[in-house]
Design a protein around this motif. Sequence first.
Motif, PDB file in Angstrom:
ATOM      1  N   HIS A  69       0.798  -1.231   0.000  1.00  0.00           N
ATOM      2  CA  HIS A  69       0.000   0.000   0.000  1.00  0.00           C
ATOM      3  C   HIS A  69       0.833   1.286   0.000  1.00  0.00           C
ATOM      4  N   LEU A  70       2.147   1.165  -0.109  1.00  0.00           N
ATOM      5  CA  LEU A  70       3.003   2.345  -0.022  1.00  0.00           C
ATOM      6  C   LEU A  70       2.690   3.358  -1.115  1.00  0.00           C
ATOM      7  N   ASP A  71       2.251   2.901  -2.270  1.00  0.00           N
ATOM      8  CA  ASP A  71       1.977   3.803  -3.389  1.00  0.00           C
ATOM      9  C   ASP A  71       0.493   4.137  -3.543  1.00  0.00           C
ATOM     10  N   ASP A  72      -0.319   3.746  -2.576  1.00  0.00           N
ATOM     11  CA  ASP A  72      -1.747   4.077  -2.656  1.00  0.00           C
ATOM     12  C   ASP A  72      -1.940   5.589  -2.610  1.00  0.00           C
ATOM     13  N   GLU A 134      11.578   6.889   0.270  1.00  0.00           N
ATOM     14  CA  GLU A 134      10.444   7.465   0.989  1.00  0.00           C
ATOM     15  C   GLU A 134      10.247   6.852   2.369  1.00  0.00           C
ATOM     16  N   ALA A 135      10.783   5.655   2.594  1.00  0.00           N
ATOM     17  CA  ALA A 135      10.650   5.041   3.915  1.00  0.00           C
ATOM     18  C   ALA A 135      11.398   5.831   4.976  1.00  0.00           C
ATOM     19  N   ALA A 136      12.403   6.615   4.576  1.00  0.00           N
ATOM     20  CA  ALA A 136      13.172   7.434   5.521  1.00  0.00           C
ATOM     21  C   ALA A 136      12.774   8.902   5.457  1.00  0.00           C
ATOM     22  N   ASP A 137      11.656   9.220   4.811  1.00  0.00           N
ATOM     23  CA  ASP A 137      11.196  10.603   4.683  1.00  0.00           C
ATOM     24  C   ASP A 137      10.336  10.962   5.886  1.00  0.00           C
ATOM     25  N   PRO A 138      10.796  11.866   6.756  1.00  0.00           N
ATOM     26  CA  PRO A 138      10.027  12.191   7.959  1.00  0.00           C
ATOM     27  C   PRO A 138       8.701  12.880   7.665  1.00  0.00           C
ATOM     28  N   ALA A 139       8.535  13.413   6.454  1.00  0.00           N
ATOM     29  CA  ALA A 139       7.292  14.103   6.104  1.00  0.00           C
ATOM     30  C   ALA A 139       6.275  13.177   5.435  1.00  0.00           C
ATOM     31  N   ARG A 140       6.685  11.977   5.079  1.00  0.00           N
ATOM     32  CA  ARG A 140       5.799  11.072   4.357  1.00  0.00           C
ATOM     33  C   ARG A 140       4.684  10.576   5.272  1.00  0.00           C
ATOM     34  N   ARG A 141       3.455  10.505   4.744  1.00  0.00           N
ATOM     35  CA  ARG A 141       2.323   9.996   5.490  1.00  0.00           C
ATOM     36  C   ARG A 141       1.823   8.722   4.829  1.00  0.00           C
ATOM     37  N   PHE A 142       1.106   7.931   5.616  1.00  0.00           N
ATOM     38  CA  PHE A 142       0.649   6.626   5.166  1.00  0.00           C
ATOM     39  C   PHE A 142      -0.744   6.401   5.745  1.00  0.00           C
ATOM     40  N   GLU A 143      -1.689   6.059   4.887  1.00  0.00           N
ATOM     41  CA  GLU A 143      -3.060   5.910   5.352  1.00  0.00           C
ATOM     42  C   GLU A 143      -3.406   4.447   5.608  1.00  0.00           C
ATOM     43  N   ILE A 144      -4.060   4.226   6.755  1.00  0.00           N
ATOM     44  CA  ILE A 144      -4.595   2.918   7.096  1.00  0.00           C
ATOM     45  C   ILE A 144      -6.082   3.095   7.387  1.00  0.00           C
ATOM     46  N   MET A 149      -1.311   8.362   9.147  1.00  0.00           N
ATOM     47  CA  MET A 149      -0.204   8.384  10.093  1.00  0.00           C
ATOM     48  C   MET A 149       1.057   8.897   9.407  1.00  0.00           C
ATOM     49  N   ALA A 150       1.957   9.484  10.194  1.00  0.00           N
ATOM     50  CA  ALA A 150       3.319   9.658   9.709  1.00  0.00           C
ATOM     51  C   ALA A 150       3.857   8.268   9.385  1.00  0.00           C
TER      52      ALA A 150
END
Length: 279
Positions: A69-72, A134-144, A149-150
């Motif tokens: 889901h990283l690219d959702d 992007e896994a080390a990007d502190p600004a990246r968000r991820f939706e569940i 979430m950050a």
Amino acid sequence: MPAKSRTYQPARVAAALAAQTGALRDAVRRLCDRPDAEEALARPTRLGEWRVRELLAHLAVQIEWLPAHLDDPAEGRAPLDLPRWVERVGALGPLLDEQARARAADGFDGDPASVAAAFDRAADALLGALARPEAADPARRFEIRLGSMALTDFLVTRLVETVVHADDLADALGRDAFPDAFPHDRQAVAAVTRMLADAFAELVPGGAVELRVPPYAVVQAVEGPRHTRGTPPNVVETDPLTWIRLATGRADWADAVDSAALSASGERSDLRTYLPVLA
């Protein structure tokens, strides 16, 4: 309660998750190479009706979630921090059970070599995702399902899954599989210990009790007179794995006290009313 929300270093969290996933992969390979592997996969766990097969299938679902889901695209879900994840994730229990059973029937229902290969594929997918910038990007968000979430906070939730369920696996297989205890990654255990202690302090606010989990966490919680200097009147102290088990409902408070795995002093130091933190 911590003065402000704890922040986690993306690269450090990713490295801990990679190491903990590697420890799990090695454990699954050893399990599936055993002469009694079929019997071991059918052993019951402390997780209701799940056998070891369903536990491994659930772990695969959890570690596959990021690469799947990283690219959702973002859907604009409400922000979700770690204490709120701890508070709400229990509501997903029926869905998680359904996912584990479906995954167990898809890759984890065959012979032991097939189970090991299926877990390898899940681990490889996660490790590949963790290697992406992007896994080390502190600004990246991820939706569940529960919110946005950050991404680093989401990786902390994967640490919870991999540490807690590695402990469930060790419990199911016994000392013959892990005579010296499951080889958790130290930084993974540290992050999970801190996160659950911080969540406890936020969800049970106050300053009457000092919870100490050396060497990783010290928080104040529980409504009542706040301690400011000198020896706190109400102190609870335990080791990281005992705290993780208490906070997730794997250990009984009275048993931990009786076995000297936990010490509690002061009239407000009995925390069993507030546990588990994460159902």
